[in-house]
Design a protein around this motif. Structure first.
Motif, PDB file in Angstrom:
ATOM      1  N   ILE A  31       0.919  -1.288  -0.014  1.00 44.26           N
ATOM      2  CA  ILE A  31      -0.009  -0.110   0.046  1.00 44.26           C
ATOM      3  C   ILE A  31       1.028   1.222   0.062  1.00 44.26           C
ATOM      4  O   ILE A  31       0.620   2.355  -0.765  1.00 44.26           O
ATOM      5  N   SER A  32       1.942   1.168   0.679  1.00 43.09           N
ATOM      6  CA  SER A  32       2.720   2.272   0.848  1.00 43.09           C
ATOM      7  C   SER A  32       3.457   2.661  -0.643  1.00 43.09           C
ATOM      8  O   SER A  32       4.165   1.671  -1.180  1.00 43.09           O
TER       9      SER A  32
ATOM     10  N   VAL B 109      -7.465  13.969  -0.409  1.00 45.21           N
ATOM     11  CA  VAL B 109      -8.147  13.267   0.295  1.00 45.21           C
ATOM     12  C   VAL B 109      -9.082  12.233  -0.030  1.00 45.21           C
ATOM     13  O   VAL B 109      -9.165  10.933   0.439  1.00 45.21           O
ATOM     14  N   PRO B 110      -9.935  12.522  -1.171  1.00 45.34           N
ATOM     15  CA  PRO B 110     -10.857  11.448  -1.514  1.00 45.34           C
ATOM     16  C   PRO B 110     -10.251  10.252  -2.143  1.00 45.34           C
ATOM     17  O   PRO B 110     -10.925   9.140  -2.400  1.00 45.34           O
TER      18      PRO B 110
ATOM     19  N   GLY C 144      -4.753   5.088   3.043  1.00 46.78           N
ATOM     20  CA  GLY C 144      -3.602   6.027   3.022  1.00 46.78           C
ATOM     21  C   GLY C 144      -2.657   5.809   2.237  1.00 46.78           C
ATOM     22  O   GLY C 144      -2.723   4.777   1.419  1.00 46.78           O
ATOM     23  N   SER C 145      -1.616   6.392   1.931  1.00 40.13           N
ATOM     24  CA  SER C 145      -0.589   6.348   0.873  1.00 40.13           C
ATOM     25  C   SER C 145       0.581   5.796   1.472  1.00 40.13           C
ATOM     26  O   SER C 145       1.582   5.416   0.752  1.00 40.13           O
ATOM     27  N   GLY C 146       0.678   5.721   2.853  1.00 40.39           N
ATOM     28  CA  GLY C 146       1.911   4.929   3.328  1.00 40.39           C
ATOM     29  C   GLY C 146       2.458   6.315   4.414  1.00 40.39           C
ATOM     30  O   GLY C 146       2.584   7.359   4.053  1.00 40.39           O
TER      31      GLY C 146
ATOM     32  N   VAL D 108      -1.755   9.915   4.817  1.00 36.06           N
ATOM     33  CA  VAL D 108      -1.074   9.157   4.727  1.00 36.06           C
ATOM     34  C   VAL D 108      -1.511   7.841   5.500  1.00 36.06           C
ATOM     35  O   VAL D 108      -0.963   6.627   5.121  1.00 36.06           O
ATOM     36  N   GLY D 109      -2.349   8.119   6.480  1.00 35.13           N
ATOM     37  CA  GLY D 109      -2.950   7.044   6.946  1.00 35.13           C
ATOM     38  C   GLY D 109      -4.526   6.650   6.989  1.00 35.13           C
ATOM     39  O   GLY D 109      -4.876   5.816   7.655  1.00 35.13           O
TER      40      GLY D 109
END
Length: 483
Positions: A121-122, A353-354, A360-362, A395-396
């Motif tokens: 995911i990160s 954000v959407p 999250g992005s990591g 990120v989360g």
């Protein structure tokens, strides 16, 4: 037969406290602890402290009780671990579809459905591992505060170390500012630029640490004057004798020293020229005064806390420590200047954000995520969002932001119990905790100070000490190990 084990436990507890206090005091002087070589020593210090906790607690009844306030930290570690789990491309498209699409854009590589490769995911596993390491350090410091700073004496030592260190840092920073030659410590060049204050390359981060030190100094002041009020209570004897007793109790050397430490730290925050630091100090002081008015049901508590930043600013202007303070304050009235960096950046990055609210992005990947959402080219590259709540959401995801807000609520609940305590030291530490939490909550909306190891370590230790009362009472316990 019991003397040796008891002596060993006492020595272990003392060693653990000394190691943690030394780490908290030393880390800001080493550029906020940002250098990896110094972070090794911070990890070693926390490891030694936790080893001392094990030595002290082993064999005692209910030895390792962990309050529910530790749940958000544990949850954050789990979240970061999940973001690092390799998963098939098809699964990743379901769990975090926009992360997969952004990775394709950044790497110019497509993800065929059946390519068999596992991805995380990160967006940047290395950055996530780095943030996880810092979270582990914060968790260790929280646990050290939880177990080693349960007593009133240990808590007052923590307040004292923060106050003395903060005052020394403020005095050094002001002297360095008055004799600035373009280098930190007058011989270390700023290779990548910055707006330094003291040993910190960024004055905003320095102001954030000084706000924590101010909380410790205020805790000392409240403790000293609470003791003075108890000593100068109703007594028998002549009016003159009672008056002299009151004067002696209130004007003692320790009381004056505590006030002087707080004054130095306030002067340092003002001279840092950090608008976020100013707002955090003023808002935190006002918020603390309001909380005390509600808890103690005495309106008089509001006056000293509202007056604290005002008096500090007046003294700085009167002494002429920095002529740039008035002009810096006028920028609050200049909206174009205020909005050209942070607020404009927030409007741009919130568009992400959407796409990342779910997983999250990591952790630690914000610097790579926000760029594709910029509508206008910026002069700077933001490594952080300058807003810890927005960054946590990106990120989360909602889980990351929820854990952050839950941690604030749980620590605030522990503070509420301390403020209702009858002992001067318990109440004073509750006041210090209120100011520390309030300043960091406000400052977190304007900067990223808690990403620096020095600030993070000090705040985690304070929060652990604030929550230690729940262990002694046995309430709010998440889990326990021991008899």
């Amino acid at each position: 037969m019991t003397f040796a084990p008891e002596l060993l436990r006492t020595a272990a507890a003392l060693l653990g406290r000394m190691v943690m206090l030394a780490a908290v005091a030393a880390s800001p002087w080493w550029f906020g602890g940002v250098q990896p070589s110094f972070q090794v020593w911070l990890f070693a210090a926390v490891g030694v402290a936790l080893l001392c906790v094990i030595v002290e607690k082993i064999g005692t009844a209910g030895a390792f009780r962990v309050p529910s306030a530790a749940t958000p930290l544990i949850g954050a570690l789990v979240l970061g671990g999940v973001q690092l789990l390799p998963m098939p491309a098809a699964t990743l498209r379901i769990v975090a579809p926009h992360t997969a699409a952004l990775r394709n854009d950044l790497t110019s590589q497509s993800m065929p459905e059946g390519d068999g490769q596992l991805r995380t995911i990160s967006l940047c596993p290395a950055a996530t591992r780095q943030d996880l390491a810092l979270l582990t350090l914060a968790t260790g410091a929280f646990l050290a505060g939880l177990y080693l700073f349960q007593t009133s004496a240990a808590r007052m030592w923590l307040c004292g170390v923060l106050a003395v260190n903060g005052a020394a840092l403020a005095v050094f920073a002001i002297v360095q500012m008055r004799h600035w030659n373009g280098m930190l410590y007058w011989h270390i060049p700023l290779r990548y630029g910055g707006a330094p204050f003291g040993p910190y390359v960024c004055r905003n981060n320095a102001a954030g640490y000084l706000c924590l030190c101010l909380a410790g100094a205020v805790g000392l002041v409240v403790w000293r004057f609470s003791k003075a009020a108890a000593l100068s209570g109703p007594r028998q004897g002549r009016t003159v004798d009672r008056l002299l007793q009151r004067i002696w109790a209130w004007a003692g050397l320790a009381n004056i020293l505590a006030l002087a430490l707080a004054g130095c730290i306030v002067a340092g925050i003002v001279c840092s020229l950090s608008r976020g630091g100013w707002l955090a100090m003023a808002g935190g002081a006002a918020g603390t005064g309001i909380v005390l008015c509600v808890v103690r049901r005495q309106l008089a508590w509001l006056l000293p806390f509202v007056a604290l930043p005002v008096i500090g600013l007046a003294l700085v202007l009167w002494m002429g420590l920095d002529e740039r303070v008035p002009s810096r304050m006028l920028t609050f009235l200049d909206w174009p200047t205020l909005s050209q960096n942070r607020t404009h950046h927030w409007r741009e990055s919130i568009r992400a954000v959407p796409d990342f609210w779910s997983a999250g992005s990591g952790l630690g990947t914000y610097r790579y995520v926000y760029k594709p959402y910029e509508t206008k080219r910026a002069a700077v590259w933001f490594h952080h969002a300058e807003n810890q709540y927005l960054e946590a959401l990106i990120v989360g995801g909602v889980v990351g932001l929820g854990l952050l807000l839950a941690a604030i609520v749980m620590v605030a609940n522990s503070i509420r119990r301390l403020l209702r305590g009858q002992q001067p030291a318990t109440f004073a530490f509750g006041v210090a905790g209120t100011l520390a939490l309030a300043t960091q909550v406000i400052h977190g909306g304007l900067d990223f100070g808690l990403y620096l190891p020095a600030n993070m370590l000090a705040f985690a230790l304070i929060c652990g000490a604030l929550c230690s009362g729940r262990i002694q009472e046995g309430s709010g316990v998440f889990f326990r190990i021991g008899r």
